[in-house]
Write a protein that holds these residues in place. Structure first.
Motif, PDB file in Angstrom:
ATOM      1  N   THR A   1     -28.892 -41.153  40.734  1.00 20.74           N
ATOM      2  CA  THR A   1     -27.512 -40.909  42.265  1.00 20.74           C
ATOM      3  C   THR A   1     -27.643 -40.059  41.814  1.00 20.74           C
ATOM      4  N   HIS A   2     -27.053 -40.034  39.825  1.00 19.23           N
ATOM      5  CA  HIS A   2     -25.941 -38.684  39.878  1.00 19.23           C
ATOM      6  C   HIS A   2     -26.612 -37.789  39.468  1.00 19.23           C
ATOM      7  N   GLY A   3     -27.519 -36.952  39.354  1.00 18.81           N
ATOM      8  CA  GLY A   3     -28.005 -36.551  39.465  1.00 18.81           C
ATOM      9  C   GLY A   3     -29.440 -35.732  39.549  1.00 18.81           C
ATOM     10  N   VAL A   4     -29.833 -34.877  38.911  1.00 22.30           N
ATOM     11  CA  VAL A   4     -31.943 -34.157  39.319  1.00 22.30           C
ATOM     12  C   VAL A   4     -32.297 -33.804  38.524  1.00 22.30           C
ATOM     13  N   PHE A   5     -33.123 -34.674  37.680  1.00 20.39           N
ATOM     14  CA  PHE A   5     -33.547 -34.609  36.217  1.00 20.39           C
ATOM     15  C   PHE A   5     -35.095 -33.684  36.353  1.00 20.39           C
ATOM     16  N   LEU A   6     -35.054 -32.122  35.841  1.00 24.20           N
ATOM     17  CA  LEU A   6     -35.896 -31.925  36.199  1.00 24.20           C
ATOM     18  C   LEU A   6     -36.815 -31.867  35.037  1.00 24.20           C
ATOM     19  N   ASN A   7     -37.829 -32.469  35.098  1.00 24.23           N
ATOM     20  CA  ASN A   7     -39.588 -32.985  33.779  1.00 24.23           C
ATOM     21  C   ASN A   7     -39.616 -31.621  32.608  1.00 24.23           C
ATOM     22  N   ALA A   8     -39.007 -31.044  31.611  1.00 22.93           N
ATOM     23  CA  ALA A   8     -39.588 -29.994  31.135  1.00 22.93           C
ATOM     24  C   ALA A   8     -40.691 -30.011  30.545  1.00 22.93           C
ATOM     25  N   ALA A   9     -40.900 -31.343  30.228  1.00 20.46           N
ATOM     26  CA  ALA A   9     -41.695 -31.175  29.325  1.00 20.46           C
ATOM     27  C   ALA A   9     -43.550 -31.047  30.482  1.00 20.46           C
ATOM     28  N   ARG A  10     -42.577 -31.173  31.646  1.00 17.36           N
ATOM     29  CA  ARG A  10     -44.254 -30.614  33.038  1.00 17.36           C
ATOM     30  C   ARG A  10     -43.778 -29.402  33.557  1.00 17.36           C
ATOM     31  N   PHE A  11     -42.100 -28.660  33.191  1.00 24.09           N
ATOM     32  CA  PHE A  11     -42.384 -27.363  33.502  1.00 24.09           C
ATOM     33  C   PHE A  11     -42.660 -26.724  32.393  1.00 24.09           C
ATOM     34  N   LEU A  12     -42.672 -26.811  31.359  1.00 24.25           N
ATOM     35  CA  LEU A  12     -42.506 -25.822  30.057  1.00 24.25           C
ATOM     36  C   LEU A  12     -43.954 -27.102  29.045  1.00 24.25           C
ATOM     37  N   PRO A  13     -45.152 -27.395  29.426  1.00 28.78           N
ATOM     38  CA  PRO A  13     -46.163 -26.901  28.798  1.00 28.78           C
ATOM     39  C   PRO A  13     -46.476 -26.837  27.641  1.00 28.78           C
ATOM     40  N   HIS A  14     -45.938 -25.326  27.630  1.00 28.30           N
ATOM     41  CA  HIS A  14     -46.696 -25.196  26.206  1.00 28.30           C
ATOM     42  C   HIS A  14     -45.741 -24.832  25.302  1.00 28.30           C
TER      43      HIS A  14
ATOM     44  N   PRO B   1     -37.641 -27.640  24.335  1.00 28.77           N
ATOM     45  CA  PRO B   1     -38.093 -27.278  25.459  1.00 28.77           C
ATOM     46  C   PRO B   1     -37.003 -27.696  26.652  1.00 28.77           C
ATOM     47  N   ALA B   2     -36.353 -28.447  27.117  1.00 27.31           N
ATOM     48  CA  ALA B   2     -35.562 -28.497  27.710  1.00 27.31           C
ATOM     49  C   ALA B   2     -34.510 -27.811  27.657  1.00 27.31           C
TER      50      ALA B   2
ATOM     51  N   MET C   1     -27.300 -29.978  31.615  1.00 26.70           N
ATOM     52  CA  MET C   1     -28.174 -30.363  29.976  1.00 26.70           C
ATOM     53  C   MET C   1     -29.110 -30.804  30.138  1.00 26.70           C
ATOM     54  N   GLU C   2     -28.840 -31.027  28.494  1.00 24.93           N
ATOM     55  CA  GLU C   2     -30.525 -31.285  27.879  1.00 24.93           C
ATOM     56  C   GLU C   2     -30.855 -32.993  27.999  1.00 24.93           C
ATOM     57  N   ARG C   3     -31.800 -33.527  28.270  1.00 25.70           N
ATOM     58  CA  ARG C   3     -31.672 -34.949  27.964  1.00 25.70           C
ATOM     59  C   ARG C   3     -33.366 -34.841  27.205  1.00 25.70           C
ATOM     60  N   GLY C   4     -33.593 -34.967  25.980  1.00 24.64           N
ATOM     61  CA  GLY C   4     -34.507 -34.563  25.387  1.00 24.64           C
ATOM     62  C   GLY C   4     -34.379 -35.144  24.607  1.00 24.64           C
ATOM     63  N   ILE C   5     -35.150 -34.447  23.238  1.00 26.97           N
ATOM     64  CA  ILE C   5     -35.440 -34.472  21.768  1.00 26.97           C
ATOM     65  C   ILE C   5     -33.755 -34.315  21.288  1.00 26.97           C
ATOM     66  N   VAL C   6     -33.289 -33.512  22.029  1.00 27.62           N
ATOM     67  CA  VAL C   6     -31.989 -33.134  21.413  1.00 27.62           C
ATOM     68  C   VAL C   6     -30.839 -34.905  21.037  1.00 27.62           C
TER      69      VAL C   6
ATOM     70  N   PRO D   1     -38.590 -38.710  22.269  1.00 23.25           N
ATOM     71  CA  PRO D   1     -38.752 -39.587  24.034  1.00 23.25           C
ATOM     72  C   PRO D   1     -39.873 -38.796  24.239  1.00 23.25           C
ATOM     73  N   LYS D   2     -40.194 -39.847  25.678  1.00 25.72           N
ATOM     74  CA  LYS D   2     -41.546 -39.424  26.744  1.00 25.72           C
ATOM     75  C   LYS D   2     -40.279 -38.657  27.772  1.00 25.72           C
ATOM     76  N   LEU D   3     -39.155 -38.732  27.551  1.00 27.39           N
ATOM     77  CA  LEU D   3     -38.937 -38.325  28.667  1.00 27.39           C
ATOM     78  C   LEU D   3     -38.169 -37.372  27.886  1.00 27.39           C
ATOM     79  N   GLU D   4     -38.414 -35.905  28.449  1.00 34.15           N
ATOM     80  CA  GLU D   4     -37.451 -34.381  28.083  1.00 34.15           C
ATOM     81  C   GLU D   4     -37.176 -33.519  28.757  1.00 34.15           C
ATOM     82  N   LEU D   5     -35.865 -33.733  29.612  1.00 34.19           N
ATOM     83  CA  LEU D   5     -35.654 -34.036  30.698  1.00 34.19           C
ATOM     84  C   LEU D   5     -34.258 -32.996  30.527  1.00 34.19           C
ATOM     85  N   VAL D   6     -34.013 -31.678  31.896  1.00 32.05           N
ATOM     86  CA  VAL D   6     -32.578 -31.389  31.821  1.00 32.05           C
ATOM     87  C   VAL D   6     -31.874 -31.748  33.055  1.00 32.05           C
ATOM     88  N   ARG D   7     -31.067 -31.851  32.461  1.00 31.73           N
ATOM     89  CA  ARG D   7     -29.723 -33.461  33.593  1.00 31.73           C
ATOM     90  C   ARG D   7     -29.161 -31.917  34.755  1.00 31.73           C
TER      91      ARG D   7
END
Ligand code: F0G
Length: 477
Positions: free
Chosen positions: A345-358, A365-366, A382-387, A401-407
């Motif tokens: 509802t407040h943002g779109v979260f990019l899945n950095a783990a799948r965006f940058l699997p390498h 990555p996020a 903004m980073e929303r992952g391991i950092v 975290p299982k979620l490695e995201l960019v918000r």
């Protein structure tokens, strides 16, 4: 044939603020100076600022008008009484303790309710909320449904509590060691995902059974109510205002960051139903925030907040607000970009783990992706992952975290559909060139909430090649 009938935002623009796009060389320089942390960029160097939806809303003409008639008395400001009345009317809580923002309310309630050795279950952590629980001696326990940790699951209520996880924790630790359930509407770290009313009612039943109160993080309660209206059976004909009230009535106390849903640039409160707790909170607020009738806010800010609360529960407003987020999300989905589903509802979260699997997770990555997006278009995310997840309190290791995201967080009433198009195109460009993106190393790590101020360096291609070669060498026993 039926002609198409588009909808548009229920407001028009009365004042504009100019923004500029720095050129490519400048963007490279600025992100390096910011040590690859988008929090350390200067906002003048940002074109479209999607860092956060916190305190970044455009206020309405009615809110601006209220600023002019604010009552700046130290004690007993009329704006405090107006705020108190508005909170009672729209949210139903009996008592209000104003604070300068959400984390101050979290600080006060954690200090009052948590003893050393306690466990605080919640529907996923939020950074500041968990930190205040830990600083008060508690341990946060995640009891959200498993689907919330899976970015590809399109379960509509990923904010729901797993009732079995919650009840097992109570049986294991004993109700005496659980001061409250920490329940957020919507769940920020899961991607802005709602909790259903059916689930909240079931949580309420456990709260009654074991005599444990619910503390509600109501930062985005109206956005959650909108998702209930759209998706939960039986709610399509209820107004957002009615649903908000039904949610709040199932809980005992609430912390509010008014910088989100309620459309103000600063402010918050702690709301309570228990008179004794209110007395304690009123006592603590004078130590940390200010007198109990202003708690760190100017009178005029409390007035603008009262108006913002009323505007935030409007059905038309919320349809446009969440509609804009979904517009961006759908653009990215149709371009094949991996994002968290369903769109929040407040943002779109990019899945950095799948965006940058390498890029391995301990190369952030996020964080690297958010920096790359800035270099492409001066769009700040903004980073929303391991950092953000920080370190384990006991072991000192990174939490993974299982979620490695960019918000990509959308401020309320600020940007237009064209801005969303520019953002989507930039994400697509970065995605096309994703193989070139390498990770980062952390060169400075603050002790608390490290994501705000941490500093990073780019991993150079040669260093990365050496690392991969080492990995492939057989390990001698
Ligand atoms: N709870 C939630 C769910 C939040 O998203 C935030 C803030 C807070 C509490 C703390 O409130 O900032 O007023 O002290 N979230 C911001 C964000 C910082 O960007 O998501 P605060």
């Amino acid at each position: 044939m039926k002609k198409k009938r588009s909808w548009a935002e229920p407001y028009k623009i009365k004042m504009v603020e100019h923004i500029a796009l720095p050129d490519y060389e400048q963007r490279l320089k600025y992100i390096e100076e910011a040590a690859y942390n988008t929090f350390l960029l200067r906002s003048k160097d940002v074109y479209i600022d999607l860092l956060t939806d916190s305190g970044t809303s455009a206020m309405s003409d009615r809110q601006w008008a209220r600023l002019m008639i604010g009552d700046e008395a130290y004690a007993g400001s009329k704006d405090f009484y107006q705020l108190e009345e508005t909170v009672r009317q729209y949210y139903g809580y009996s008592y209000v303790v104003p604070t300068h923002q959400g984390r101050a309310a979290e600080h006060i309630i954690s200090k009052i309710l948590i003893k050393a050795g306690d466990f605080v279950p919640g529907n996923m952590y939020f950074t500041t909320t968990r930190l205040h629980q830990e600083l008060a001696g508690g341990t946060f326990v995640d009891v959200i449904v498993d689907q919330a940790h899976d970015p590809d699951s399109d379960y509509p209520f990923k904010g729901n509590v797993d009732l079995q996880k919650l009840e097992s924790l109570i049986l294991e630790q004993g109700a005496d060691h659980i001061p409250y359930f920490s329940i957020a509407t919507t769940v920020n770290m899961a991607g802005g995902q709602p909790i259903s009313l059916a689930n909240l009612r079931a949580v309420r039943a456990l709260s009654r059974k074991y005599g444990i109160p619910i503390v509600h993080d109501m930062t985005r309660v109206a956005e959650n109510a909108y998702m209930i209206q759209q998706q939960e059976p039986g709610y399509a004909h209820k107004s957002i205002a009615e649903i908000v009230r039904e949610i709040c009535d199932l809980t005992d106390a609430a912390t509010m960051s008014a910088k989100k849903d309620p459309l103000v640039n600063i402010g918050g409160f702690l709301a309570l139903n228990d008179a004794d707790l209110f007395e304690e909170a009123r006592n603590l607020v004078v130590v940390y925030e200010g007198l109990h009738t202003y708690g760190g806010m100017a009178g005029r800010d409390m007035g603008a907040l009262a108006v913002g609360i009323e505007e935030s529960v409007s059905d038309e407003h919320m349809k446009a607000r969440v509609g804009q987020v979904q517009y961006l999300g759908n653009q990215l989905l149709s371009a094949g970009i991996p994002i968290v589903k369903p769109i929040g509802t407040h943002g779109v979260f990019l899945n950095a783990a799948r965006f940058l699997p390498h890029v391995p997770q301990d190369h952030f990555p996020a964080q690297a992706l958010a920096a790359e997006l800035y270099v492409d278009s001066a769009v700040r995310a903004m980073e929303r992952g391991i950092v953000s997840a920080g370190r384990n309190k006991q072991t000192g290791e990174h939490n993974y975290p299982k979620l490695e995201l960019v918000r990509l967080t959308i401020p309320r009433r600020v940007y237009t559909q064209s801005h969303m198009d520019v953002v989507a195109e930039s994400v697509e460009r970065v995605y096309d060139n994703r193989d070139r993106i390498l990770g980062l190393t952390m060169t400075f790590e603050p002790r608390y909430l490290r994501f705000f101020q941490a500093r990073f360096e780019k991993i150079r291609a040669e260093a990365n090649a050496q690392r991969s070669a080492r990995k492939r060498e057989p390990v001698a026993n």
